[in-house]
Design a protein around this motif. Structure first.
Motif, PDB file in Angstrom:
ATOM      1  N   GLY A 121       1.563  -0.887   0.065  1.00  0.00           N
ATOM      2  CA  GLY A 121       0.295   0.135  -0.212  1.00  0.00           C
ATOM      3  C   GLY A 121       1.130   1.697  -0.123  1.00  0.00           C
ATOM      4  O   GLY A 121       1.553   1.664  -0.763  1.00  0.00           O
ATOM      5  N   LEU A 122       0.175   2.443   0.794  1.00  0.00           N
ATOM      6  CA  LEU A 122       1.325   3.807   1.193  1.00  0.00           C
ATOM      7  C   LEU A 122       1.433   4.250  -0.001  1.00  0.00           C
ATOM      8  O   LEU A 122       1.753   5.280  -0.126  1.00  0.00           O
ATOM      9  CB  LEU A 122       2.840   2.960   1.411  1.00  0.00           C
ATOM     10  CG  LEU A 122       2.713   2.769   2.851  1.00  0.00           C
ATOM     11  CD1 LEU A 122       4.335   2.024   3.054  1.00  0.00           C
ATOM     12  CD2 LEU A 122       2.077   2.857   3.833  1.00  0.00           C
ATOM     13  N   SER A 123       0.872   4.119  -1.080  1.00  0.00           N
ATOM     14  CA  SER A 123       0.437   5.125  -2.198  1.00  0.00           C
ATOM     15  C   SER A 123       0.072   6.659  -1.370  1.00  0.00           C
ATOM     16  O   SER A 123      -0.307   6.472  -0.138  1.00  0.00           O
ATOM     17  CB  SER A 123      -0.277   5.118  -3.002  1.00  0.00           C
ATOM     18  OG  SER A 123      -0.606   3.989  -3.556  1.00  0.00           O
ATOM     19  N   ASP A 154       9.961  18.427   1.270  1.00  0.00           N
ATOM     20  CA  ASP A 154      10.796  18.549   2.754  1.00  0.00           C
ATOM     21  C   ASP A 154      11.344  17.193   2.786  1.00  0.00           C
ATOM     22  O   ASP A 154      12.117  16.761   3.283  1.00  0.00           O
ATOM     23  CB  ASP A 154       9.720  19.570   4.060  1.00  0.00           C
ATOM     24  CG  ASP A 154       8.641  18.707   4.203  1.00  0.00           C
ATOM     25  OD1 ASP A 154       8.610  17.721   2.727  1.00  0.00           O
ATOM     26  OD2 ASP A 154       7.828  19.291   4.648  1.00  0.00           O
ATOM     27  N   GLY A 155      10.283  15.899   1.765  1.00  0.00           N
ATOM     28  CA  GLY A 155      10.510  14.400   2.151  1.00  0.00           C
ATOM     29  C   GLY A 155      10.158  13.408   2.536  1.00  0.00           C
ATOM     30  O   GLY A 155      10.048  12.854   2.800  1.00  0.00           O
ATOM     31  N   LEU A 156       8.575  14.740   3.637  1.00  0.00           N
ATOM     32  CA  LEU A 156       7.683  14.022   3.973  1.00  0.00           C
ATOM     33  C   LEU A 156       6.761  13.851   3.631  1.00  0.00           C
ATOM     34  O   LEU A 156       6.167  14.707   2.595  1.00  0.00           O
ATOM     35  CB  LEU A 156       7.583  15.353   5.711  1.00  0.00           C
ATOM     36  CG  LEU A 156       8.815  15.252   6.561  1.00  0.00           C
ATOM     37  CD1 LEU A 156       8.836  16.416   7.642  1.00  0.00           C
ATOM     38  CD2 LEU A 156       9.616  13.952   7.169  1.00  0.00           C
ATOM     39  N   PRO A 157       6.130  12.777   4.292  1.00  0.00           N
ATOM     40  CA  PRO A 157       4.660  12.005   2.975  1.00  0.00           C
ATOM     41  C   PRO A 157       3.225  13.262   4.320  1.00  0.00           C
ATOM     42  O   PRO A 157       4.030  13.582   4.773  1.00  0.00           O
ATOM     43  CB  PRO A 157       4.512  10.718   3.926  1.00  0.00           C
ATOM     44  CG  PRO A 157       5.309  10.958   5.212  1.00  0.00           C
ATOM     45  CD  PRO A 157       6.763  11.247   5.113  1.00  0.00           C
ATOM     46  N   PHE A 158       2.509  13.727   3.356  1.00  0.00           N
ATOM     47  CA  PHE A 158       1.047  14.536   3.713  1.00  0.00           C
ATOM     48  C   PHE A 158       0.413  13.710   3.875  1.00  0.00           C
ATOM     49  O   PHE A 158      -0.472  14.321   4.008  1.00  0.00           O
ATOM     50  CB  PHE A 158       1.869  15.852   3.692  1.00  0.00           C
ATOM     51  CG  PHE A 158       1.321  16.094   1.945  1.00  0.00           C
ATOM     52  CD1 PHE A 158      -0.078  16.056   1.514  1.00  0.00           C
ATOM     53  CD2 PHE A 158       2.785  16.675   1.057  1.00  0.00           C
ATOM     54  CE1 PHE A 158       0.463  16.229  -0.163  1.00  0.00           C
ATOM     55  CE2 PHE A 158       2.802  16.372  -0.118  1.00  0.00           C
ATOM     56  CZ  PHE A 158       1.431  16.943  -0.315  1.00  0.00           C
ATOM     57  N   ARG A 159      -0.156  12.464   2.616  1.00  0.00           N
ATOM     58  CA  ARG A 159      -1.731  11.983   3.409  1.00  0.00           C
ATOM     59  C   ARG A 159      -1.138  10.104   2.079  1.00  0.00           C
ATOM     60  O   ARG A 159      -0.249  10.403   1.118  1.00  0.00           O
ATOM     61  CB  ARG A 159      -1.832  12.398   1.886  1.00  0.00           C
ATOM     62  CG  ARG A 159      -3.706  11.702   1.834  1.00  0.00           C
ATOM     63  CD  ARG A 159      -5.079  12.378   1.264  1.00  0.00           C
ATOM     64  NE  ARG A 159      -5.227  11.506   1.344  1.00  0.00           N
ATOM     65  CZ  ARG A 159      -7.271  11.913   1.085  1.00  0.00           C
ATOM     66  NH1 ARG A 159      -6.718  12.834  -0.223  1.00  0.00           N
ATOM     67  NH2 ARG A 159      -7.676  11.292   0.849  1.00  0.00           N
ATOM     68  N   GLN A 160      -1.633   9.469   3.110  1.00  0.00           N
ATOM     69  CA  GLN A 160      -1.276   8.268   2.325  1.00  0.00           C
ATOM     70  C   GLN A 160      -2.322   7.559   2.617  1.00  0.00           C
ATOM     71  O   GLN A 160      -2.869   7.659   3.651  1.00  0.00           O
ATOM     72  CB  GLN A 160      -0.020   7.264   3.128  1.00  0.00           C
ATOM     73  CG  GLN A 160       1.562   7.923   2.436  1.00  0.00           C
ATOM     74  CD  GLN A 160       2.459   7.626   3.205  1.00  0.00           C
ATOM     75  OE1 GLN A 160       3.098   7.343   4.331  1.00  0.00           O
ATOM     76  NE2 GLN A 160       3.169   6.277   2.625  1.00  0.00           N
ATOM     77  N   ALA A 161      -2.445   5.971   1.864  1.00  0.00           N
ATOM     78  CA  ALA A 161      -3.182   5.202   2.021  1.00  0.00           C
ATOM     79  C   ALA A 161      -3.539   4.284   2.936  1.00  0.00           C
ATOM     80  O   ALA A 161      -2.564   4.337   3.541  1.00  0.00           O
ATOM     81  CB  ALA A 161      -2.914   4.107   0.576  1.00  0.00           C
ATOM     82  N   ALA A 162      -4.512   4.444   3.580  1.00  0.00           N
ATOM     83  CA  ALA A 162      -5.068   3.813   4.825  1.00  0.00           C
ATOM     84  C   ALA A 162      -4.953   1.765   4.733  1.00  0.00           C
ATOM     85  O   ALA A 162      -4.569   1.145   5.597  1.00  0.00           O
ATOM     86  CB  ALA A 162      -6.117   4.109   5.510  1.00  0.00           C
ATOM     87  N   GLY A 163      -4.685   1.201   3.864  1.00  0.00           N
ATOM     88  CA  GLY A 163      -5.091   0.121   3.487  1.00  0.00           C
ATOM     89  C   GLY A 163      -3.939  -0.270   2.007  1.00  0.00           C
ATOM     90  O   GLY A 163      -3.261   0.202   1.444  1.00  0.00           O
TER      91      GLY A 163
END
Length: 254
Positions: free
Chosen positions: A216-218, A224-233
């Motif tokens: 997952g994790l789309s 800044d290299g930080l994720p700000f939205r990712q898939a929950a499953g």
């Protein structure tokens, strides 16, 4: 850096679980998900690597699951892109007019034109099926520049560096990352964004794949290299974000 007057770009990353049945089975689902993305205001929709077949290299032994720019099986996607004004990037095995076989991301524009981008860093059995590309395509949408990457391309810093040199604001990765590759995924997407001061986006193949179950994790990473939205499953999911030019400008100041 973006020079257009549009200060934000709304795009959707589609975490997609490919159906059995090849192109014919997956085109209708792509159309449905593009319609879903339109309801969230998307102007650009990114699907995973080989989204129209799944990562089923065995299906490519015959000609049936290969696409060309004139293939009528893409007409439904062309039409939904025309009707919505969305550019959709789909993953396919693609035969160029001269017969060259490519592992491709196909950007289907509202005009019906197809702008292909070819995987540069082939690996494993892909090397016996496809011919590698030389560099990513860079789309221009609403004054933004979006470079297209396919899976292992994102593991090679030089690929994103070339994209940044071509003026890319967004590095859009269509991929297959599987269970246990969570950390690797985060490092690739985060580093490509941070090192080149651009956004990165991942559309990961979902569900069970021949390489193993998806992790997952789309989603989206900032400059800044930080994720700000990712898939929950790890199943099919539409993730939409509005990327702000002001964020790029802050990180790109001399």
């Amino acid at each position: 850096m973006t020079t257009g007057s549009i200060t934000a770009l709304t795009l959707s990353a589609i975490q997609y679980e490919a159906l059995d049945g090849g192109v014919a089975a997956n085109v209708p689902e792509h159309i449905r998900l593009i319609e879903d993305a339109e309801s969230h205001g998307a102007r650009l929709v990114i699907f995973p690597e080989l989204s129209l077949t799944g990562y089923r290299l065995d299906l490519l032994e015959g000609p049936e699951e290969w696409l060309s720019a004139a293939d009528r099986r893409l007409d439904g996607i062309r039409e939904i892109c025309r009707r919505t004004g969305i550019t959709a990037v789909v993953g396919a095995a693609f035969t160029q007019d001269d017969g060259t076989p490519r592992l491709a991301s196909l950007a289907i524009h509202p005009s019906g034109a197809i702008e292909p981008s070819f995987k540069t860093w082939l690996h494993g059995p892909e090397q016996g099926i496809f011919v590698a590309g030389s560099h990513p395509a860079v789309l221009e949408i609403d004054g933004w520049k979006i470079a297209l990457a396919i899976c292992f391309d994102a593991a090679r810093p030089g690929h994103a560096e070339w994209a940044a040199g071509a003026g890319a604001d967004v590095y859009a990765v269509s991929a297959v990352y599987t269970a246990g590759e969570d950390h690797r995924l985060g490092l690739h997407l985060g580093a490509r964004a941070m090192d080149n001061r651009m956004f990165s986006v991942l559309a990961n193949l979902a569900g069970a794949t021949p390489l193993g179950p998806s992790c997952g994790l789309s989603g989206f990473w900032g400059p800044d290299g930080l994720p700000f939205r990712q898939a929950a499953g790890t199943g099919t999911e539409v993730l939409t974000a509005s990327l702000q030019h002001s964020v790029l400008a802050r990180f790109r100041r001399p």
